[in-house]
Write a protein that holds these residues in place. Structure first.
Motif, PDB file in Angstrom:
ATOM      1  N   MET A   1      74.882  58.284  13.782  1.00 13.45           N
ATOM      2  CA  MET A   1      74.536  58.629  12.424  1.00 13.45           C
ATOM      3  C   MET A   1      73.192  58.000  12.075  1.00 13.45           C
ATOM      4  SD  MET A   1      76.534  58.389   8.852  1.00 13.45           S
ATOM      5  CE  MET A   1      77.652  59.494   9.615  1.00 13.45           C
ATOM      6  N   ASN A   2      72.359  58.729  11.357  1.00 14.10           N
ATOM      7  CA  ASN A   2      71.048  58.268  10.938  1.00 14.10           C
ATOM      8  C   ASN A   2      71.198  57.073   9.995  1.00 14.10           C
ATOM      9  OD1 ASN A   2      68.514  57.898   9.819  1.00 14.10           O
ATOM     10  ND2 ASN A   2      68.135  60.078   9.557  1.00 14.10           N
ATOM     11  N   PRO A   3      70.547  55.929  10.279  1.00 17.00           N
ATOM     12  CA  PRO A   3      70.674  54.750   9.424  1.00 17.00           C
ATOM     13  C   PRO A   3      70.244  54.991   7.982  1.00 17.00           C
ATOM     14  CG  PRO A   3      69.580  54.185  11.479  1.00 17.00           C
ATOM     15  CD  PRO A   3      69.729  55.674  11.452  1.00 17.00           C
ATOM     16  N   ASP A   4      69.333  55.935   7.751  1.00 23.46           N
ATOM     17  CA  ASP A   4      68.874  56.227   6.391  1.00 23.46           C
ATOM     18  C   ASP A   4      69.953  56.898   5.551  1.00 23.46           C
ATOM     19  OD1 ASP A   4      66.425  55.157   7.062  1.00 23.46           O
ATOM     20  OD2 ASP A   4      65.541  57.100   7.548  1.00 23.46           O
ATOM     21  N   GLN A   5      70.985  57.419   6.187  1.00 24.78           N
ATOM     22  CA  GLN A   5      72.067  58.071   5.458  1.00 24.78           C
ATOM     23  C   GLN A   5      73.118  57.084   4.975  1.00 24.78           C
ATOM     24  OE1 GLN A   5      73.339  60.747   8.564  1.00 24.78           O
ATOM     25  NE2 GLN A   5      72.350  62.483   7.556  1.00 24.78           N
ATOM     26  N   ILE A   6      73.024  55.823   5.393  1.00 25.54           N
ATOM     27  CA  ILE A   6      74.026  54.813   5.055  1.00 25.54           C
ATOM     28  C   ILE A   6      73.441  53.794   4.090  1.00 25.54           C
ATOM     29  CG2 ILE A   6      75.467  52.945   5.967  1.00 25.54           C
ATOM     30  CD1 ILE A   6      76.493  55.650   6.803  1.00 25.54           C
ATOM     31  N   VAL A   7      74.240  53.418   3.085  1.00 27.71           N
ATOM     32  CA  VAL A   7      73.879  52.366   2.150  1.00 27.71           C
ATOM     33  C   VAL A   7      74.902  51.245   2.309  1.00 27.71           C
ATOM     34  CG1 VAL A   7      73.618  51.757  -0.290  1.00 27.71           C
ATOM     35  CG2 VAL A   7      72.857  53.996   0.521  1.00 27.71           C
ATOM     36  N   VAL A   8      74.432  50.034   2.541  1.00 27.04           N
ATOM     37  CA  VAL A   8      75.322  48.888   2.714  1.00 27.04           C
ATOM     38  C   VAL A   8      75.883  48.489   1.353  1.00 27.04           C
ATOM     39  CG1 VAL A   8      75.486  46.473   3.440  1.00 27.04           C
ATOM     40  CG2 VAL A   8      74.072  48.080   4.739  1.00 27.04           C
ATOM     41  N   LEU A   9      77.212  48.439   1.258  1.00 31.40           N
ATOM     42  CA  LEU A   9      77.881  48.087   0.006  1.00 31.40           C
ATOM     43  C   LEU A   9      78.737  46.833   0.125  1.00 31.40           C
ATOM     44  CD1 LEU A   9      79.044  51.464  -1.553  1.00 31.40           C
ATOM     45  CD2 LEU A   9      76.975  50.156  -1.992  1.00 31.40           C
ATOM     46  N   GLY A  10      78.757  46.214   1.301  1.00 31.25           N
ATOM     47  CA  GLY A  10      79.555  45.004   1.437  1.00 31.25           C
ATOM     48  C   GLY A  10      79.357  44.357   2.784  1.00 31.25           C
ATOM     49  N   ARG A  11      79.980  43.180   2.910  1.00 36.84           N
ATOM     50  CA  ARG A  11      79.879  42.427   4.159  1.00 36.84           C
ATOM     51  C   ARG A  11      81.178  41.652   4.346  1.00 36.84           C
ATOM     52  NH1 ARG A  11      75.035  40.159   3.661  1.00 36.84           N
ATOM     53  NH2 ARG A  11      74.134  41.698   5.027  1.00 36.84           N
ATOM     54  N   VAL A  12      81.608  41.550   5.590  1.00 36.74           N
ATOM     55  CA  VAL A  12      82.804  40.792   5.920  1.00 36.74           C
ATOM     56  C   VAL A  12      82.466  39.308   5.875  1.00 36.74           C
ATOM     57  CG1 VAL A  12      84.473  40.261   7.733  1.00 36.74           C
ATOM     58  CG2 VAL A  12      83.792  42.632   7.319  1.00 36.74           C
ATOM     59  N   GLY A  13      83.356  38.546   5.250  1.00 43.78           N
ATOM     60  CA  GLY A  13      83.200  37.097   5.179  1.00 43.78           C
ATOM     61  C   GLY A  13      84.114  36.408   6.171  1.00 43.78           C
ATOM     62  N   SER A  14      84.666  35.312   5.759  1.00 39.32           N
ATOM     63  CA  SER A  14      85.506  34.503   6.643  1.00 39.32           C
ATOM     64  C   SER A  14      86.882  35.127   6.841  1.00 39.32           C
ATOM     65  CB  SER A  14      85.649  33.097   6.065  1.00 39.32           C
ATOM     66  OG  SER A  14      86.271  33.162   4.790  1.00 39.32           O
ATOM     67  N   ALA A  15      87.573  34.644   7.851  1.00 37.77           N
ATOM     68  CA  ALA A  15      88.942  35.090   8.114  1.00 37.77           C
ATOM     69  C   ALA A  15      89.851  34.602   6.985  1.00 37.77           C
ATOM     70  CB  ALA A  15      89.420  34.541   9.451  1.00 37.77           C
ATOM     71  N   TYR A  16      90.900  35.377   6.738  1.00 38.27           N
ATOM     72  CA  TYR A  16      91.894  35.011   5.732  1.00 38.27           C
ATOM     73  C   TYR A  16      93.257  34.990   6.415  1.00 38.27           C
ATOM     74  CZ  TYR A  16      95.219  35.514   1.932  1.00 38.27           C
ATOM     75  OH  TYR A  16      96.289  35.345   1.091  1.00 38.27           O
ATOM     76  N   GLY A  17      93.851  33.825   6.526  1.00 41.07           N
ATOM     77  CA  GLY A  17      95.160  33.722   7.146  1.00 41.07           C
ATOM     78  C   GLY A  17      95.100  33.874   8.655  1.00 41.07           C
ATOM     79  N   VAL A  18      96.272  34.165   9.239  1.00 43.83           N
ATOM     80  CA  VAL A  18      96.368  34.233  10.695  1.00 43.83           C
ATOM     81  C   VAL A  18      96.732  35.621  11.215  1.00 43.83           C
ATOM     82  CG1 VAL A  18      96.962  31.798  10.938  1.00 43.83           C
ATOM     83  CG2 VAL A  18      98.787  33.476  10.644  1.00 43.83           C
ATOM     84  N   LYS A  19      96.828  36.602  10.314  1.00 42.58           N
ATOM     85  CA  LYS A  19      97.281  37.937  10.726  1.00 42.58           C
ATOM     86  C   LYS A  19      96.159  38.977  10.767  1.00 42.58           C
ATOM     87  CE  LYS A  19     102.009  37.239   9.282  1.00 42.58           C
ATOM     88  NZ  LYS A  19     103.139  37.761   8.555  1.00 42.58           N
ATOM     89  N   GLY A  20      94.912  38.532  10.882  1.00 50.66           N
ATOM     90  CA  GLY A  20      93.813  39.462  11.082  1.00 50.66           C
ATOM     91  C   GLY A  20      93.091  39.930   9.823  1.00 50.66           C
ATOM     92  N   TRP A  21      93.406  39.362   8.684  1.00 49.86           N
ATOM     93  CA  TRP A  21      92.739  39.745   7.440  1.00 49.86           C
ATOM     94  C   TRP A  21      91.426  38.975   7.291  1.00 49.86           C
ATOM     95  CZ3 TRP A  21      94.544  43.293   3.775  1.00 49.86           C
ATOM     96  CH2 TRP A  21      95.786  43.867   4.075  1.00 49.86           C
ATOM     97  N   VAL A  22      90.482  39.576   6.552  1.00 51.56           N
ATOM     98  CA  VAL A  22      89.177  38.952   6.303  1.00 51.56           C
ATOM     99  C   VAL A  22      88.830  39.063   4.825  1.00 51.56           C
ATOM    100  CG1 VAL A  22      88.248  39.383   8.612  1.00 51.56           C
ATOM    101  CG2 VAL A  22      87.953  41.113   6.819  1.00 51.56           C
ATOM    102  N   HIS A  23      88.022  38.118   4.342  1.00 45.83           N
ATOM    103  CA  HIS A  23      87.451  38.229   3.004  1.00 45.83           C
ATOM    104  C   HIS A  23      86.326  39.261   3.069  1.00 45.83           C
ATOM    105  CE1 HIS A  23      89.427  34.800   1.046  1.00 45.83           C
ATOM    106  NE2 HIS A  23      89.401  34.242   2.250  1.00 45.83           N
ATOM    107  N   VAL A  24      86.173  40.039   1.999  1.00 46.78           N
ATOM    108  CA  VAL A  24      85.107  41.031   1.932  1.00 46.78           C
ATOM    109  C   VAL A  24      84.257  40.748   0.703  1.00 46.78           C
ATOM    110  CG1 VAL A  24      84.569  43.481   1.615  1.00 46.78           C
ATOM    111  CG2 VAL A  24      86.434  42.798   3.134  1.00 46.78           C
ATOM    112  N   HIS A  25      82.948  40.671   0.901  1.00 44.52           N
ATOM    113  CA  HIS A  25      82.004  40.487  -0.195  1.00 44.52           C
ATOM    114  C   HIS A  25      81.456  41.869  -0.557  1.00 44.52           C
ATOM    115  CE1 HIS A  25      82.236  36.221   0.558  1.00 44.52           C
ATOM    116  NE2 HIS A  25      81.977  36.461   1.838  1.00 44.52           N
ATOM    117  N   SER A  26      81.883  42.375  -1.702  1.00 46.79           N
ATOM    118  CA  SER A  26      81.442  43.685  -2.160  1.00 46.79           C
ATOM    119  C   SER A  26      80.154  43.536  -2.959  1.00 46.79           C
ATOM    120  CB  SER A  26      82.527  44.315  -3.041  1.00 46.79           C
ATOM    121  OG  SER A  26      82.060  45.506  -3.622  1.00 46.79           O
ATOM    122  N   PHE A  27      79.200  44.432  -2.707  1.00 47.86           N
ATOM    123  CA  PHE A  27      77.940  44.423  -3.444  1.00 47.86           C
ATOM    124  C   PHE A  27      77.973  45.386  -4.620  1.00 47.86           C
ATOM    125  CE2 PHE A  27      76.013  43.626   1.005  1.00 47.86           C
ATOM    126  CZ  PHE A  27      76.433  42.312   0.978  1.00 47.86           C
TER     127      PHE A  27
END
Length: 170
Positions: A1-27
């Motif tokens: 996919m062309n990078p110009d077609q995508i807009v970054v709206l968030g980023r993964v932060g640290s792990a949350y717990g032990v079952k594979g969840w992560v914190h998400v920083h939404s922009f």
């Protein structure tokens, strides 16, 4: 996919717990607007964008947590840290005539009211109270508050004009 077609709206932060969840920083504003998008994309190691196979969100305190692509444990979740989350530009809501997305400011020239070019916008930083334009140019770097009365005018096809002295560098 062309990078110009995508807009970054968030980023993964640290792990949350032990079952594979992560914190998400939404922009997005509010943060929960990230949940409105049905198709989210991730930037892969080769810098291309690929659609997530699955992503499950939950609201957690004042933010979001997510389980991404069958991530099963904390070790896998930690490996996702800093992963960018994007959406297709055409999935973004339409804007009014005098509105714009901050991503559209990246790369614009910044000129002060004395018609001196300060540089180009390399980033817009969210600080809570207002955004800050990170401007880089020949004379150095500037961190300019994205607020009135400092902003004089904005043209997303031309430049941003600011009330800012050339000597007010970082």
């Amino acid at each position: 996919m062309n990078p110009d077609q995508i807009v970054v709206l968030g980023r993964v932060g640290s792990a949350y717990g032990v079952k594979g969840w992560v914190h998400v920083h939404s922009f997005t504003d509010p943060e929960s607007n990230l949940l409105d998008f049905k198709q989210l994309y991730r930037k892969s190691d080769d810098e291309t964008w690929q659609q997530f196979e699955s992503i499950e969100f939950r609201k957690y305190r004042d933010g979001l947590i997510a389980r991404i692509d069958r991530c099963e444990d904390r070790t896998a979740a930690e490996a996702l840290r800093n992963l960018e989350l994007g959406v297709r530009r055409d999935a973004l809501p339409s804007l009014e005539e005098d509105e714009f997305y901050w991503v559209d400011l990246i790369g614009l020239e910044v000129v002060n009211t004395e018609d001196i070019t300060l540089g180009r916008i390399s980033n817009v930083i969210e600080t809570g109270a207002s955004g800050v334009l990170d401007v880089r140019g020949e004379n150095g770097a500037y961190l300019i508050p994205f607020a009135k009365p400092i902003l004089h005018s904005i043209s997303v096809t031309k430049c941003v004009k600011v009330r800012w002295h050339v000597d007010w560098r970082v």
